[in-house]
Design a protein around this motif. Structure first.
Motif, short mmCIF file in Angstrom:
data_model
loop_
_atom_site.label_atom_id
_atom_site.label_comp_id
_atom_site.label_asym_id
_atom_site.label_seq_id
_atom_site.Cartn_x
_atom_site.Cartn_y
_atom_site.Cartn_z
N GLU A 25 -6.19 1.26 -5.52
CA GLU A 25 -6.03 2.62 -6.03
C GLU A 25 -7.34 3.37 -5.81
OE1 GLU A 25 -4.46 3.44 -9.95
OE2 GLU A 25 -3.35 1.55 -9.75
N GLY A 26 -7.25 4.61 -5.50
CA GLY A 26 -8.48 5.37 -5.26
C GLY A 26 -8.75 5.54 -3.78
N GLY A 27 -7.97 4.85 -2.93
CA GLY A 27 -8.15 4.98 -1.48
C GLY A 27 -7.99 6.42 -1.03
N GLU A 28 -7.00 7.09 -1.64
CA GLU A 28 -6.73 8.48 -1.23
C GLU A 28 -7.91 9.39 -1.57
OE1 GLU A 28 -2.93 9.26 -3.07
OE2 GLU A 28 -2.24 7.38 -2.20
N ASN A 29 -8.49 9.18 -2.77
CA ASN A 29 -9.67 10.00 -3.15
C ASN A 29 -10.84 9.70 -2.25
OD1 ASN A 29 -8.22 11.03 -5.21
ND2 ASN A 29 -8.99 9.58 -6.74
N LEU A 30 -10.95 8.43 -1.85
CA LEU A 30 -12.08 8.05 -1.00
C LEU A 30 -12.02 8.80 0.34
CD1 LEU A 30 -14.59 6.31 -0.71
CD2 LEU A 30 -13.16 4.46 0.16
N ILE A 31 -10.82 8.96 0.88
CA ILE A 31 -10.69 9.70 2.15
C ILE A 31 -11.26 11.11 1.99
CG2 ILE A 31 -9.04 10.74 3.77
CD1 ILE A 31 -7.25 8.27 3.32
N GLY A 48 -27.31 5.55 11.77
CA GLY A 48 -27.11 5.67 13.22
C GLY A 48 -25.71 5.32 13.70
N ALA A 49 -24.81 4.92 12.80
CA ALA A 49 -23.43 4.67 13.25
C ALA A 49 -22.80 6.00 13.66
CB ALA A 49 -22.61 4.05 12.12
N ASP A 50 -21.99 5.97 14.71
CA ASP A 50 -21.28 7.18 15.14
C ASP A 50 -19.89 7.24 14.52
OD1 ASP A 50 -23.26 8.18 17.14
OD2 ASP A 50 -22.88 6.19 17.98
N ILE A 51 -19.29 6.06 14.38
CA ILE A 51 -17.92 5.98 13.86
C ILE A 51 -17.93 4.93 12.75
CG2 ILE A 51 -15.52 5.41 14.45
CD1 ILE A 51 -16.59 5.82 17.48
N ILE A 52 -17.37 5.24 11.59
CA ILE A 52 -17.23 4.18 10.59
C ILE A 52 -15.74 3.87 10.41
CG2 ILE A 52 -19.40 4.66 9.37
CD1 ILE A 52 -17.61 5.81 7.08
N VAL A 53 -15.48 2.60 10.06
CA VAL A 53 -14.11 2.14 9.85
C VAL A 53 -13.98 1.70 8.40
CG1 VAL A 53 -12.34 0.48 10.54
CG2 VAL A 53 -13.96 1.34 12.24
N ILE A 54 -12.96 2.23 7.72
CA ILE A 54 -12.69 1.83 6.34
C ILE A 54 -11.27 1.27 6.28
CG2 ILE A 54 -12.56 2.55 3.93
CD1 ILE A 54 -14.47 4.80 4.53
N MET A 75 0.83 -1.22 0.00
CA MET A 75 0.00 0.00 0.00
C MET A 75 0.86 1.26 0.00
SD MET A 75 -2.67 -1.24 2.92
CE MET A 75 -3.45 0.33 3.21
N ASP A 76 0.28 2.34 -0.51
CA ASP A 76 0.97 3.63 -0.48
C ASP A 76 0.64 4.32 0.84
OD1 ASP A 76 2.09 6.07 -0.89
OD2 ASP A 76 0.63 6.75 -2.39
N ILE A 77 1.28 3.83 1.91
CA ILE A 77 0.96 4.34 3.25
C ILE A 77 1.25 5.85 3.34
CG2 ILE A 77 1.59 4.21 5.71
CD1 ILE A 77 0.09 1.78 4.97
N ASN A 78 2.37 6.28 2.74
CA ASN A 78 2.71 7.71 2.83
C ASN A 78 1.65 8.58 2.18
OD1 ASN A 78 4.99 6.96 4.11
ND2 ASN A 78 6.36 7.26 2.35
N GLY A 79 1.21 8.17 0.99
CA GLY A 79 0.17 8.93 0.28
C GLY A 79 -1.12 8.96 1.08
N LEU A 80 -1.46 7.83 1.68
CA LEU A 80 -2.70 7.77 2.47
C LEU A 80 -2.59 8.66 3.71
CD1 LEU A 80 -3.40 3.94 2.17
CD2 LEU A 80 -4.82 5.76 1.20
#
Ligand code: 1GP
Length: 256
Positions: free
Chosen positions: A233-239, A220-226, A32-37
């Motif tokens: 690819e596209g994880g950064e845009n999703l954030i 009704g969720a207070d916190i979501i986990v992704i 994964m591109d941890i730095n980019g994320l």
């Protein structure tokens, strides 16, 4: 004992605000591109970073957290699959009791092993009722925990389980379809469970779009986990997109 993370999450809930957690599984971090994320996590409205997985080795966790801490100010919270994933480099730990299952090791056994280790750390302990929900796939979490998930279409079992967790004094409830779930926890189940809880409700598993995040928060969720969606690819845009949805909830108050 520290309680600043729990207090922060409680406050968000009381004010009708939503929280976003990004999960890194050290087992998959190499590809994964941890730095980019992390750049995106710092730039946008991410509340915390979870680190952990079902099959992780201890030193992998420690190294990944050290990398994250070099680049990010966000709280790092352990989401451990086993006691060997305890690392003092993090800020807190979801101390998970698998209340949807009937495996005594995961209800209390591992916690007894972990208690003296945790006592020596500065980690904030976040006692969490962890509930695996059938997600249409037999996930690693189901296999490793050796438990049956709560059926997807039986919200009442989830409601009673979550209520029991809160009555036992747990501070968070986490409903999880498991990593890479084919379908998320249903909106109906989230709605019914959240109506009966006063503690924050975390929902994860299979959230791969901003629209899905919006639905889960609105239910009704207070916190979501992704997690898994960050591996492609596209994880950064999703954030960026999910953080935009989160901001709308903050502006509008409770959207339900
Ligand atoms: C898994 O809830 C987390 O335990 C996140 O799920 O990897 O499917 O996003 P995903």
């Amino acid at each position: 004992m520290k309680n600043s993370l729990i207090r922060h999450l409680d406050l968000l809930k009381r004010n009708g605000k939503k929280a976003l957690a990004i999960l890194f599984d050290p087992d998959k971090a190499a590809g994964m591109d941890i730095n980019g994320l992390l750049e995106q996590i710092e730039r946008y409205d991410v509340d915390m970073i979870l680190v952990g997985g079902s099959l992780v080795k201890g030193n992998e966790i420690h190294d990944l957290i050290a990398d994250i801490k070099e680049q990010s100010e966000k709280p790092v919270i352990l989401f451990p699959g086993s006691p060997n994933q305890i690392s003092d480099a993090a800020d807190g730990i979801l101390l998970l009791s698998l209340i949807s299952g009937r495996n005594p090791e995961l209800l209390i056994g591992r916690h007894v092993e972990a208690a003296p280790l945790l006592y020596q750390t500065d980690l904030e302990i976040l006692p969490t009722g962890y509930m695996l929900i059938d997600s249409g796939a037999y996930t690693t979490a189901h296999y490793v925990s050796n438990t049956l998930p709560i059926p997807h279409d039986k919200p009442q079992i989830a409601v009673f389980t979550a209520m029991a967790g809160e009555m036992l004094g747990l501070k968070l409830i986490y409903m999880d379809g498991g990593s890479g779930a084919k379908r998320t926890v249903s909106e109906e189940m989230i709605r019914q469970v959240s109506e009966k809880l006063t503690i924050p409700l975390i929902v994860g598993g299979g959230i791969r779009s901003a629209e899905k995040a919006r639905e889960i928060w609105a239910a009704g969720a207070d916190i979501i986990v992704i997690g898994t969606a960050m591996e492609s690819e596209g994880g950064e845009n999703l954030i960026e997109k999910v953080s935009h949805v989160k901001r709308q909830f903050s502006l509008n108050g409770k959207e339900r």
